[in-house]
Design a protein around this motif. Structure first.
Motif, mmCIF file in Angstrom:
data_model
loop_
_atom_site.group_PDB
_atom_site.id
_atom_site.type_symbol
_atom_site.label_atom_id
_atom_site.label_comp_id
_atom_site.label_asym_id
_atom_site.label_seq_id
_atom_site.Cartn_x
_atom_site.Cartn_y
_atom_site.Cartn_z
ATOM 1 N N GLU A 251 0.814 -1.220 0.000
ATOM 2 C CA GLU A 251 0.000 0.000 0.000
ATOM 3 C C GLU A 251 0.846 1.267 0.000
ATOM 4 O OE1 GLU A 251 -0.959 -2.585 2.228
ATOM 5 O OE2 GLU A 251 -2.395 -3.201 0.687
ATOM 6 N N GLY A 252 2.169 1.097 0.038
ATOM 7 C CA GLY A 252 3.057 2.249 0.059
ATOM 8 C C GLY A 252 3.335 2.791 1.440
ATOM 9 N N GLU A 253 2.957 2.033 2.470
ATOM 10 C CA GLU A 253 3.188 2.465 3.840
ATOM 11 C C GLU A 253 4.588 2.050 4.289
ATOM 12 O OE1 GLU A 253 -1.429 1.816 5.314
ATOM 13 O OE2 GLU A 253 0.022 0.162 5.434
ATOM 14 N N VAL A 254 5.258 2.934 5.025
ATOM 15 C CA VAL A 254 6.576 2.622 5.574
ATOM 16 C C VAL A 254 6.377 1.743 6.800
ATOM 17 C CG1 VAL A 254 8.679 3.557 6.585
ATOM 18 C CG2 VAL A 254 7.544 4.788 4.716
ATOM 19 N N SER B 126 10.504 9.556 4.883
ATOM 20 C CA SER B 126 9.472 9.623 3.853
ATOM 21 C C SER B 126 9.930 8.869 2.612
ATOM 22 C CB SER B 126 9.183 11.076 3.486
ATOM 23 O OG SER B 126 8.696 11.793 4.602
ATOM 24 N N VAL B 127 8.947 8.456 1.802
ATOM 25 C CA VAL B 127 9.259 7.723 0.575
ATOM 26 C C VAL B 127 8.975 8.597 -0.636
ATOM 27 C CG1 VAL B 127 6.943 6.735 0.416
ATOM 28 C CG2 VAL B 127 8.844 5.564 -0.672
ATOM 29 N N PHE C 56 7.330 4.506 -5.322
ATOM 30 C CA PHE C 56 6.265 3.537 -5.067
ATOM 31 C C PHE C 56 5.415 3.311 -6.305
ATOM 32 C CE2 PHE C 56 1.850 2.603 -3.895
ATOM 33 C CZ PHE C 56 2.043 1.340 -3.352
ATOM 34 N N ALA C 57 5.039 4.383 -6.992
ATOM 35 C CA ALA C 57 4.159 4.258 -8.159
ATOM 36 C C ALA C 57 4.774 3.381 -9.243
ATOM 37 C CB ALA C 57 3.838 5.641 -8.725
ATOM 38 N N ILE C 58 6.083 3.493 -9.435
ATOM 39 C CA ILE C 58 6.759 2.715 -10.472
ATOM 40 C C ILE C 58 7.113 1.318 -9.973
ATOM 41 C CG2 ILE C 58 8.824 2.534 -11.913
ATOM 42 C CD1 ILE C 58 8.874 5.614 -12.012
ATOM 43 N N GLY D 89 2.677 3.407 -13.435
ATOM 44 C CA GLY D 89 3.661 2.376 -13.146
ATOM 45 C C GLY D 89 3.284 1.047 -13.755
ATOM 46 N N GLN D 90 1.996 0.761 -13.778
ATOM 47 C CA GLN D 90 1.518 -0.481 -14.393
ATOM 48 C C GLN D 90 1.827 -0.494 -15.884
ATOM 49 O OE1 GLN D 90 -2.693 -1.134 -13.956
ATOM 50 N NE2 GLN D 90 -2.553 -3.292 -14.454
ATOM 51 N N LYS D 91 1.661 0.645 -16.538
ATOM 52 C CA LYS D 91 1.985 0.731 -17.965
ATOM 53 C C LYS D 91 3.473 0.492 -18.205
ATOM 54 C CE LYS D 91 -1.677 4.089 -19.072
ATOM 55 N NZ LYS D 91 -1.923 5.495 -19.513
ATOM 56 N N ILE D 92 4.295 1.010 -17.310
ATOM 57 C CA ILE D 92 5.740 0.790 -17.442
ATOM 58 C C ILE D 92 6.060 -0.694 -17.281
ATOM 59 C CG2 ILE D 92 7.976 1.226 -16.337
ATOM 60 C CD1 ILE D 92 6.934 4.063 -15.706
ATOM 61 N N GLY D 93 5.424 -1.339 -16.310
ATOM 62 C CA GLY D 93 5.623 -2.773 -16.124
ATOM 63 C C GLY D 93 5.197 -3.569 -17.331
ATOM 64 N N GLU D 94 4.107 -3.167 -17.946
ATOM 65 C CA GLU D 94 3.629 -3.854 -19.158
ATOM 66 C C GLU D 94 4.606 -3.653 -20.312
ATOM 67 O OE1 GLU D 94 -0.195 -2.132 -19.668
ATOM 68 O OE2 GLU D 94 -1.164 -3.382 -18.148
ATOM 69 N N ALA D 95 5.140 -2.440 -20.438
ATOM 70 C CA ALA D 95 6.105 -2.170 -21.513
ATOM 71 C C ALA D 95 7.392 -2.967 -21.307
ATOM 72 C CB ALA D 95 6.410 -0.674 -21.580
ATOM 73 N N LEU D 96 7.834 -3.084 -20.058
ATOM 74 C CA LEU D 96 9.038 -3.861 -19.743
ATOM 75 C C LEU D 96 8.869 -5.313 -20.157
ATOM 76 C CD1 LEU D 96 11.802 -4.253 -18.254
ATOM 77 C CD2 LEU D 96 10.447 -4.596 -16.168
ATOM 78 N N GLY D 97 7.685 -5.873 -19.921
ATOM 79 C CA GLY D 97 7.461 -7.275 -20.270
ATOM 80 C C GLY D 97 8.416 -8.188 -19.533
ATOM 81 N N ASP D 98 9.032 -9.119 -20.252
ATOM 82 C CA ASP D 98 9.954 -10.066 -19.636
ATOM 83 C C ASP D 98 11.412 -9.685 -19.855
ATOM 84 O OD1 ASP D 98 10.207 -10.534 -22.340
ATOM 85 O OD2 ASP D 98 9.842 -12.696 -22.230
#
Length: 253
Positions: free
Chosen positions: A80-83, A89-90, A95-97, A159-168
């Motif tokens: 959830e992004g909690e420390v 601080s973060v 966190f988003a990426i 961040g989800q879009k970046i993860g999808e672009a990264l793929g494997d």
């Protein structure tokens, strides 16, 4: 015949030992990024998945210079992004990426992103790297391009879009932004970032001087299998780790 066996990443019996190992490598990676000039104000982050709580990751505190980070400075975030460990601080973009990259890639332990000079420069071209050198072949057909830029990444949907672009793949170029690399160890992810940055620098220099000659597909593919493996990435980081620990042993505190 001489022996050419390479050392391999260690295997741990206790999760506490593995956690400490990852945190020590993470702190060392930050010190090296600072030494190599990859810092840019408060931008940039490297994360390491916790070996016990695998939906948590360790990351640098917001506003702490890479070259001053110690093991004790690292903070642990939950999904959830909690420390949950640490009192700093973060970076919201971290966190988003990284939360989305780690979720998309359960096979990886670490991810690295910074605003290094040549990474930023190359990202503005909207192109993949060419296989111009032995080192750049590590990324041949093993890196991707994320073509969207919508400002600072503050939402996990981006961040989800970046993860999808990264793929494997092991790396992704974030257009008009920079690079992100991943690995099955902190060592590997950090090394791929360092090597990707230098490969971009080499191509920028080569294209500024003339028309570089690319390595052919068959040879580039072969070379990737020699220098672009998980173990090769981990092993390539070891001399740098030894160097920074000897020169700046306080990072282990």
């Amino acid at each position: 015949m001489p022996r050419f066996d390479r050392p391999q990443p260690p295997v741990f019996e206790r999760v506490e030992e593995e956690r400490l190992y990852r945190k020590q490598r993470l702190a060392a990676a930050f010190r090296l990024f600072g030494r190599f000039g990859f810092s840019e104000g408060i931008a940039g982050h490297i994360t390491a998945r916790d070996p016990e709580f695998t939906d948590h990751f360790w990351v640098n505190p917001l506003g702490k210079y890479f070259g001053h980070i110690r093991v004790s400075d690292l903070i642990l975030l939950n999904k959830e992004g909690e420390v949950v460990k640490g009192d700093a601080s973060v970076n919201r973009a971290a966190f988003a990426i990284h939360s989305q990259v780690h979720e998309a890639r359960p096979d990886i332990v670490a991810a690295a992103h910074a605003h290094s000079l040549h990474g930023k420069s190359w990202s503005s071209l909207g192109r993949l790297l060419d296989p111009l050198t032995q080192d750049s072949c590590a990324f041949y057909q093993d890196h991707a391009l994320f073509t969207e830029y919508n400002g600072v990444v503050l939402d996990t949907s981006e961040g989800q879009k970046i993860g999808e672009a990264l793929g494997d793949k092991k790396a992704v170029i974030l257009q008009n932004h920079g690079f992100l690399t991943v690995g099955q160890t902190v060592d590997e992810a950090a090394w791929w970032y360092i090597s990707f940055e230098r490969s971009a620098q080499a191509q920028l220099l080569a294209e500024a001087a003339g028309k570089p000659i690319s390595i052919n597909h068959e040879t580039a593919t072969l070379t990737r299998s020699q220098v672009g493996t998980h173990s090769a990435g981990w092993f390539s980081f070891q001399p740098l780790y030894d160097r920074i620990v000897r020169e700046e042993p306080d990072l282990l505190e």
